[in-house]
Design an enzyme around this catalytic site. Structure first.
Site, PDB file in Angstrom:
ATOM      1  N   ASP A  21     -16.778 -13.251 -11.392  1.00 40.88           N
ATOM      2  CA  ASP A  21     -16.508 -14.188 -12.484  1.00 40.88           C
ATOM      3  C   ASP A  21     -15.002 -14.036 -12.774  1.00 40.88           C
ATOM      4  OD1 ASP A  21     -17.104 -15.644 -14.677  1.00 40.88           O
ATOM      5  OD2 ASP A  21     -17.542 -13.972 -15.758  1.00 40.88           O
ATOM      6  N   ASN A  23     -14.106 -16.615 -15.528  1.00 40.39           N
ATOM      7  CA  ASN A  23     -14.036 -17.185 -17.015  1.00 40.39           C
ATOM      8  C   ASN A  23     -14.809 -16.518 -17.944  1.00 40.39           C
ATOM      9  OD1 ASN A  23     -16.617 -17.834 -16.213  1.00 40.39           O
ATOM     10  ND2 ASN A  23     -16.199 -19.983 -16.322  1.00 40.39           N
ATOM     11  N   ASP A  25     -17.896 -15.927 -18.371  1.00 38.90           N
ATOM     12  CA  ASP A  25     -19.303 -16.074 -18.902  1.00 38.90           C
ATOM     13  C   ASP A  25     -20.362 -15.130 -18.313  1.00 38.90           C
ATOM     14  OD1 ASP A  25     -19.260 -16.926 -16.216  1.00 38.90           O
ATOM     15  OD2 ASP A  25     -19.862 -19.068 -16.762  1.00 38.90           O
ATOM     16  N   ASP A  29     -18.215 -17.122  -9.983  1.00 35.52           N
ATOM     17  CA  ASP A  29     -18.107 -18.575  -9.784  1.00 35.52           C
ATOM     18  C   ASP A  29     -17.005 -18.807  -8.778  1.00 35.52           C
ATOM     19  OD1 ASP A  29     -15.234 -17.818 -11.118  1.00 35.52           O
ATOM     20  OD2 ASP A  29     -16.491 -18.100 -13.028  1.00 35.52           O
ATOM     21  N   ASP A  98     -24.857 -22.990   2.900  1.00 34.23           N
ATOM     22  CA  ASP A  98     -26.257 -22.674   2.876  1.00 34.23           C
ATOM     23  C   ASP A  98     -26.985 -24.113   2.939  1.00 34.23           C
ATOM     24  OD1 ASP A  98     -28.834 -21.385   2.703  1.00 34.23           O
ATOM     25  OD2 ASP A  98     -27.624 -19.857   1.665  1.00 34.23           O
ATOM     26  N   ASP A 199     -31.946 -22.348   5.385  1.00 35.32           N
ATOM     27  CA  ASP A 199     -32.847 -21.512   4.715  1.00 35.32           C
ATOM     28  C   ASP A 199     -34.315 -22.016   5.145  1.00 35.32           C
ATOM     29  OD1 ASP A 199     -33.238 -19.812   2.419  1.00 35.32           O
ATOM     30  OD2 ASP A 199     -34.413 -21.637   1.725  1.00 35.32           O
ATOM     31  N   GLU A 254     -32.613 -19.205   9.334  1.00 36.60           N
ATOM     32  CA  GLU A 254     -33.325 -18.218   8.707  1.00 36.60           C
ATOM     33  C   GLU A 254     -34.977 -18.663   9.045  1.00 36.60           C
ATOM     34  OE1 GLU A 254     -34.342 -16.069   4.430  1.00 36.60           O
ATOM     35  OE2 GLU A 254     -34.313 -18.330   4.564  1.00 36.60           O
ATOM     36  N   HIS A 327     -28.920 -11.149   0.486  1.00 36.20           N
ATOM     37  CA  HIS A 327     -29.386 -11.423  -0.908  1.00 36.20           C
ATOM     38  C   HIS A 327     -30.726 -11.111  -0.972  1.00 36.20           C
ATOM     39  CE1 HIS A 327     -30.350 -15.158   1.257  1.00 36.20           C
ATOM     40  NE2 HIS A 327     -30.765 -15.434   0.148  1.00 36.20           N
ATOM     41  N   ASP A 328     -31.424 -11.250  -0.146  1.00 38.86           N
ATOM     42  CA  ASP A 328     -33.223 -11.084  -0.135  1.00 38.86           C
ATOM     43  C   ASP A 328     -33.744  -9.571  -0.144  1.00 38.86           C
ATOM     44  OD1 ASP A 328     -33.856 -13.475  -1.086  1.00 38.86           O
ATOM     45  OD2 ASP A 328     -33.814 -14.328   0.950  1.00 38.86           O
TER      46      ASP A 328
END
Length: 559
Positions: A21, A23, A25, A29, A98, A199, A254, A327-328
């Site tokens: 990150d 910034n 939040d 990003d 992706d 995907d 995938e 990520h899964d």
């Protein structure tokens, strides 16, 4: 032997929400990615696979896209994205985006128009059906629990969503849908990207009529009717003809539920579809009859037999993707190694496996520093839609034991992979100056990139060494694979051979010491240790018989 950059590449996956990150939040990003490009260059990776950064309401963390040709506000702007691409290319790193085209968000302008009226020119962009006897059009269940259909009062019909209710499936039978998708792909390729990770791309072709699966009176998994469907090869060959063949790019599909024989069709060099696929067979090695959440102990024979089958199956025509987490999936060192006593050794052993099998290795962010699974105390600390829906269905509505379900989440939940990357030992692991969108793993003070870079014996430096070896030795990329010691219940060992070059890879998958005995047919005059995850090896020691230390990995070149 057909050489190609995508065969020789090492790919690094960035899940942008959790990477860095910039910034404050609490959400990773694009500027955060830019700030860490030198780190990725030092690691030595060739390609970044970037999980979705498109406009999205974030029901499924960006995999629900509302505008394919714009950037999500919390990630930045198109100008930021262009700066990132330029920064990657300046460092010799390619970018693979992706491609999520089995479904859109229900907030995409196509779906808003489709939903507005049965007469809309966009109605046929999605799968709409009237109900049957006051129920859904068929009995399929969603990947994220519950029915795969949602009722819409305005037009008195249901739409299909194999994933979330906010992810309606596109109707690929409609040539206008395909044309719009191809134009969108060209938009990104013309901007200079180097490929697509696609995907659930083998879900795009559905069986005509969308019939119920099994017993129509109960909800059932309908995968036989939409996985590897009747027109999937037609669609992919059309996509290749109209788009991919016009650019020098890499592609990976995938494909849950894909078999070796089907993968040969998808990746065969003469078929003009995709370069490689992600198969999931080895990711189900610890799943029982009840599916993903029915956690069972894995065995070495289970893992080895699956990897071996794919190595042999795609040896002559086709190509493998090599991965143990993404990520899964949960973190590989927690799942297949030892994230406690032998954390460093087992992480390096698994890395050796991934980089010495035949195929293209994929590193998931944080893997290179040995990031582990997380155990949050409360279900309220989890963010993943799959986890939350499953907990609601099984515990809140079904009355199942909460502790048992939480344990399954600790082992298999997707948020294991999504905790923020641990950059240093400062608050929130240096990921953000604000409050992270998902809590940081508490072990960040011990496991972080800053520490890893300073330690010459770190997991990071071992990855760097493996990647450098791969660039120097074609045998790691193009060498033939042959299994040895196939009956061992402790060791996974194999050879890679290219011309006169022969390497032996020896991996102890367990914390116990174990004896290695070299098969008689591998007689040799000289041996050279190419890489190992232990420093105390006597390189003069004969390799006919020796004791492997816990999670030890050795790679020898013999002649």
């Amino acid at each position: 032997m057909q050489k190609a950059f995508w065969k020789e590449a090492v790919v690094y996956q960035i899940y942008p929400r959790s990477f860095k990150d910039s910034n404050g939040d609490g959400i990773g990003d694009i500027q955060g990615i830019i700030s860490r490009l030198d780190y990725l260059q030092e690691l030595g990776v060739d390609v970044i696979w970037l999980s979705p950064v498109y406009k999205s309401p974030n029901d499924d963390n960006g995999y629900d896209i509302s505008d394919y040709q714009d950037i999500m506000d919390e990630f930045g702007t198109m100008a930021d994205w262009e700066e990132m691409l330029e920064g990657m290319h300046q460092r010799g790193i390619k970018l693979m985006m992706d491609l999520v085209v089995n479904h859109t968000s229900d907030e995409h302008e196509w779906f808003i128009a489709s939903k507005s009226s049965k007469d809309s020119p966009y109605r046929d962009y999605y799968h709409w059906k009237p109900g049957k006897d006051g129920k859904e059009p068929n009995n399929w269940v969603s990947v994220f629990s519950g029915s795969a259909w949602k009722y819409d009062e305005q037009t008195d019909e249901y739409f299909l969503h194999i994933f979330s209710k906010k992810q309606p499936d596109l109707n690929w039978e409609n040539p206008k849908v395909r044309e719009d998708v191809y134009n969108m792909m060209k938009f990104w390729l013309d901007k200079g990207i180097d490929g697509f990770r696609m995907d659930v791309i083998n879900f795009i072709s559905k069986v005509d009529g969308l019939p119920s699966a099994g017993n129509p009176d109960q909800y059932e998994w309908g995968g036989d009717y939409f996985m590897n469907g009747p027109k999937i090869h037609d669609y992919l060959q059309e996509m290749n003809r109209k788009v991919l063949s016009q650019y020098d790019v890499m592609t990976v599909g995938e494909m849950p539920g894909v078999s070796v024989d089907e993968a040969k069709l998808y990746t065969g060099s003469e078929r003009n579809e995709l370069n490689m696929v992600f198969q999931f067979e080895h990711m189900d090695v610890d799943s029982g009859e009840g599916g993903k959440w029915d956690v069972q102990p894995w065995t070495l024979d289970g893992i080895r037999s699956i990897l071996h089958k794919w190595q042999v199956g795609l040896a002559e025509n086709g190509w493998n993707s090599l991965y143990m987490n993404n990520h899964d999936q949960p973190r590989m060192v927690s799942r297949f190694g030892d994230d406690g006593v032998y954390h460093k050794q087992s992480a390096k052993m698994l890395a050796t496996l991934l980089h010495t099998l035949k195929g293209t290795p994929y590193i998931y962010q944080g893997e290179e520093i040995g990031m582990t699974n997380v155990q949050f105390d409360s279900i309220d600390d989890y963010q993943d839609i799959e986890i939350l829906n499953m907990y609601q269905e099984k515990v809140v509505e079904g009355g199942e034991d909460a502790d048992k379900i939480m344990n399954a989440i600790y082992v298999k939940g997707r948020d294991n992979a999504r905790t923020p990357v641990q950059w240093d030992g400062s608050e929130h692991a240096g990921f953000t100056s604000g409050t992270p969108w998902l809590k940081v793993n508490p072990n960040y003070t011990d496991i972080n990139a800053e520490k890893a870079l300073q330690d010459p014996d770190s997991i990071f430096h071992y990855y760097k060494q493996l990647i450098a070896l791969r660039k120097q030795h074609d045998v790691m990329v193009y060498g033939d694979y042959e299994l040895i010691l196939e009956d061992s219940d402790r060791i996974y060992a194999y050879t890679r051979t290219l011309g006169n070059e022969k390497w032996i890879i020896i991996l102890n998958f367990f914390k116990e010491e174990t004896e290695f005995q070299l098969p008689a047919h591998l007689k040799h005059d000289t041996r050279e240790l190419m890489i190992s995850n232990y420093a105390n090896i006597d390189e003069q020691q004969p390799i006919d018989r020796f004791t492997l230390q816990p999670y030890e990995a050795r790679v020898y070149r013999i002649q």
